[in-house]
Design an enzyme around this catalytic site. Structure first.
Site, PDB file in Angstrom:
ATOM      1  N   HIS A 180       0.828  -1.199   0.000  1.00 38.83           N
ATOM      2  CA  HIS A 180       0.000   0.000   0.000  1.00 38.83           C
ATOM      3  C   HIS A 180       0.868   1.256   0.000  1.00 38.83           C
ATOM      4  CE1 HIS A 180      -4.026  -1.810   0.826  1.00 38.83           C
ATOM      5  NE2 HIS A 180      -3.280  -2.810   1.283  1.00 38.83           N
ATOM      6  N   GLY A 189     -10.206  -2.161   3.002  1.00 41.75           N
ATOM      7  CA  GLY A 189     -10.908  -1.655   4.168  1.00 41.75           C
ATOM      8  C   GLY A 189     -11.424  -2.800   5.012  1.00 41.75           C
ATOM      9  N   GLU A 191      -8.860 -11.989   5.313  1.00 41.08           N
ATOM     10  CA  GLU A 191      -7.906 -11.439   6.279  1.00 41.08           C
ATOM     11  C   GLU A 191      -8.641 -11.175   7.588  1.00 41.08           C
ATOM     12  OE1 GLU A 191      -4.873  -7.639   6.844  1.00 41.08           O
ATOM     13  OE2 GLU A 191      -6.603  -7.468   5.529  1.00 41.08           O
TER      14      GLU A 191
END
Length: 370
Positions: free
Chosen positions: A29, A184, A214
């Site tokens: 990211h 998110g 996750e």
């Protein structure tokens, strides 16, 4: 008497060795990899207030401490500061450029770096301006440091702008955007909320990955694949819930499908521990999944929050599972096979850079024998 060379079996690749290896990174990211000093600089230049400290070393330590809560939601809270200083074209270009530099210095030859354009419009930038600023930084960094960086534009799963972001991905796919993602908190925000965006991408022959498995379990993975048609799974750690321990282990229908279809898993060992998706490196599912032949890749997720690099992630796996160069090359080739660039580009890097690079490192680790 002939003389040959054998790899010393009692020696494993060291961190310094691994840094020299040509590596591939698929899950990183942009807003999770800033240099602490850059955050301080940008906050001062742009009038951003609220940093817990303006000392770069202390700031880096703060991010690491806050990210080790065991909660995905708390982990995500730290991004308010990095996103907060990334609201101008100059800041975005600088961060993207430094990202390319840092990855190249770690030996990464190809990377796909993701970010959410919608998070960088607070000061008036348009989505297009955000994308163009980031692409400029990646392009400059690629030229200066010899790394190929593709961008993944991300939609936030708790918002309703995924179609806009999908259209953005298609609009800039010939300029450096290689794919689309949603990210998110997973719980309560299933990927099926964005089904129209995924159907649009499929009609446009575009690539996409989905954060799944996750912070939430098997339903997240099942929906990402069977409803949305994901090319890859971001993390996918919880696929282990569909594997029954035994000798040999027994795969459930979903796990078998993921393995048989060669769906890539973008695993991030250190981050997975920080968010509670795994207990430790030694207990991380990556070891079993690798043994079972899943298409596993190794990634960093957020280099700042996790205080890591791709080389360090590999070094931890070497320590935990006793991996050697063959296993590290296997992970790397998996990643390059799964990249969202053209088949010729993937072959060129695998056969022209990755395999020769690992062969050279293996040769250096060999000793003469009679």
């Amino acid at each position: 008497m002939s003389c040959g060379y054998l790899l010393q079996m009692d020696e494993r690749p060291t961190l310094d060795d691994i840094r020299r290896a040509p590596k591939v990174l698929l899950h990183d990211h942009l807003d999770g990899g800033l240099r602490p000093a850059t955050i301080v600089d940008l906050a001062r230049e742009n009038g951003y207030e609220g940093l817990p400290t303006t000392d770069p070393d202390s700031l880096g330590a703060w991010f690491a401490e806050m990210s080790n809560s065991g909660s995905l939601e708390r982990y995500l809270e730290t991004f308010s500061h990095t996103v907060g200083v990334m609201q101008t074209t100059e800041a975005l270009t600088r961060v993207a450029y430094e990202c390319a530099e840092d990855l190249a210095k770690d030996g990464v030859v190809y990377a796909e770096v993701r970010y959410a354009p919608e998070l960088h419009t607070a000061e008036g930038l348009s989505l297009d301006q955000v994308v163009e600023a980031v692409l400029e930084g990646f392009a400059q960094g690629g030229r200066d440091f010899g790394i190929r960086v593709g961008a993944l534009v991300t939609a936030m799963r708790h918002q309703a702008r995924s179609m806009e972001i999908a259209e953005l991905a298609v609009r800039y796919r010939d300029a450096g955007v290689v794919g689309f993602d949603i990210a998110g908190a997973e719980a309560g925000y299933p990927p099926t909320r964005h089904l129209d965006a995924f159907e649009y991408l499929q009609r446009e022959n575009a690539h996409f990955t989905i954060h799944a498995g996750e912070g939430f379990g098997l339903p997240s993975i099942w929906q990402a694949i069977q409803w949305c048609g994901a090319d890859r799974l971001g993390h996918g750690v919880r696929i282990i819930d569909d594997i029954e321990a035994g000798d040999p282990p027994v795969l459930g229908r979903l796990a078998a499908y993921v393995r048989d279809k060669r769906i890539p898993l973008e695993m991030c060992p250190t981050s997975n521990i920080q968010t509670g998706a795994a207990k430790s490196i030694a207990e991380h599912p990556i070891g079993l999944l690798r043994d079972l032949g899943f298409r596993v890749t190794v990634n960093t997720d957020n280099r700042l929050m996790s205080g890591t690099s791709l080389s360090e992630e590999f070094a931890k796996l070497v320590e935990a599972f006793g991996y050697g160069w063959d296993e590290l090359q296997w992970f790397t080739v998996n990643a390059m096979k799964s990249a969202f660039v053209s088949f010729p580009e993937r072959l060129e890097l695998i056969n022209g850079v990755i395999k020769p690079g690992f062969a050279q490192l293996k040769w250096r680790g060999a000793r003469p024998v009679a």
